[in-house]
Design a protein around this motif. Structure first.
Motif, PDB file in Angstrom:
ATOM      1  N   TYR A  31      -2.231  37.616 -16.973  1.00 12.62           N
ATOM      2  CA  TYR A  31      -2.890  37.404 -15.688  1.00 12.62           C
ATOM      3  C   TYR A  31      -4.367  37.128 -15.914  1.00 12.62           C
ATOM      4  O   TYR A  31      -4.939  37.499 -16.940  1.00 12.62           O
ATOM      5  CB  TYR A  31      -2.706  38.602 -14.751  1.00 12.62           C
ATOM      6  N   VAL A  39      -3.953  35.469 -10.888  1.00  9.88           N
ATOM      7  CA  VAL A  39      -2.932  34.498 -11.257  1.00  9.88           C
ATOM      8  C   VAL A  39      -2.052  35.128 -12.336  1.00  9.88           C
ATOM      9  O   VAL A  39      -2.552  35.579 -13.368  1.00  9.88           O
ATOM     10  CB  VAL A  39      -3.563  33.186 -11.777  1.00  9.88           C
ATOM     11  N   PHE A  41       1.093  34.532 -15.049  1.00  4.03           N
ATOM     12  CA  PHE A  41       1.723  33.443 -15.783  1.00  4.03           C
ATOM     13  C   PHE A  41       2.353  33.980 -17.057  1.00  4.03           C
ATOM     14  O   PHE A  41       2.185  35.158 -17.395  1.00  4.03           O
ATOM     15  CB  PHE A  41       0.724  32.318 -16.077  1.00  4.03           C
ATOM     16  N   ASN A  42       3.096  33.120 -17.767  1.00  2.00           N
ATOM     17  CA  ASN A  42       3.836  33.495 -18.983  1.00  2.00           C
ATOM     18  C   ASN A  42       4.869  34.581 -18.718  1.00  2.00           C
ATOM     19  O   ASN A  42       5.220  35.353 -19.600  1.00  2.00           O
ATOM     20  CB  ASN A  42       2.909  33.923 -20.117  1.00  2.00           C
ATOM     21  N   THR A  49       5.738  28.377 -14.448  1.00  2.00           N
ATOM     22  CA  THR A  49       4.960  28.402 -13.211  1.00  2.00           C
ATOM     23  C   THR A  49       3.906  29.499 -13.234  1.00  2.00           C
ATOM     24  O   THR A  49       4.027  30.492 -13.943  1.00  2.00           O
ATOM     25  CB  THR A  49       5.861  28.630 -11.982  1.00  2.00           C
ATOM     26  N   ARG A  50       2.894  29.285 -12.440  1.00  2.00           N
ATOM     27  CA  ARG A  50       1.847  30.281 -12.224  1.00  2.00           C
ATOM     28  C   ARG A  50       1.974  30.776 -10.800  1.00  2.00           C
ATOM     29  O   ARG A  50       2.285  29.998  -9.899  1.00  2.00           O
ATOM     30  CB  ARG A  50       0.471  29.667 -12.430  1.00  2.00           C
ATOM     31  N   THR A  52      -0.215  32.506  -7.832  1.00  2.00           N
ATOM     32  CA  THR A  52      -1.569  32.844  -7.401  1.00  2.00           C
ATOM     33  C   THR A  52      -1.484  33.720  -6.162  1.00  2.00           C
ATOM     34  O   THR A  52      -0.795  33.384  -5.196  1.00  2.00           O
ATOM     35  CB  THR A  52      -2.380  31.571  -7.084  1.00  2.00           C
ATOM     36  N   ASP A  69       3.207  30.390  -5.245  1.00  2.00           N
ATOM     37  CA  ASP A  69       4.047  30.828  -6.359  1.00  2.00           C
ATOM     38  C   ASP A  69       5.390  30.112  -6.256  1.00  2.00           C
ATOM     39  O   ASP A  69       6.208  30.441  -5.410  1.00  2.00           O
ATOM     40  CB  ASP A  69       4.240  32.345  -6.334  1.00  2.00           C
ATOM     41  N   CYS A  71       7.825  30.125  -8.357  1.00  2.00           N
ATOM     42  CA  CYS A  71       8.811  30.708  -9.262  1.00  2.00           C
ATOM     43  C   CYS A  71      10.213  30.349  -8.770  1.00  2.00           C
ATOM     44  O   CYS A  71      10.586  30.661  -7.644  1.00  2.00           O
ATOM     45  CB  CYS A  71       8.639  32.222  -9.315  1.00  2.00           C
TER      46      CYS A  71
END
Length: 91
Positions: A31, A39, A41-42, A49-50, A52, A69, A71
């Motif tokens: 983050y 944010v 991510f990973n 995707t990220r 926020t 987001d 996702c």
């Protein structure tokens, strides 16, 4: 008990499924924070995707509000992160 841990750019989410109505979900990723936005991510559930979110703290509780987001994992990340205000717990 659900736990969101934020430490030096790494987030971890764990969930004790013994809680009534709890979602069996765990995650780990990275983050970043800029102002009132965070944010994520990973995340292995949504690696491309990220997410926020706008964050705020009221009465010692962290609340997250999704800004964007995408996702693809059924929206689970944003539903889970926004389900409850997160209380600060020190170990």
């Amino acid at each position: 008990m659900s736990t969101l841990s934020l430490q030096t750019g790494v987030f971890r989410i764990t969930n004790d499924v013994r809680e009534a109505g709890a979602i069996d979900w765990q995650s780990v990723g990275h983050y970043t924070v800029s102002g009132d936005e965070i944010v994520f991510f990973n995340d292995p559930n949504c690696p491309q995707t990220r997410g926020t979110y706008r964050w705020s703290v009221t009465g010692g509780r962290l609340s997250l509000e999704v800004i964007d987001d995408d996702c693809a994992f059924g929206g689970l990340r944003w539903r889970y992160l926004m389900a409850v205000p997160w209380a600060e717990v020190s170990k």
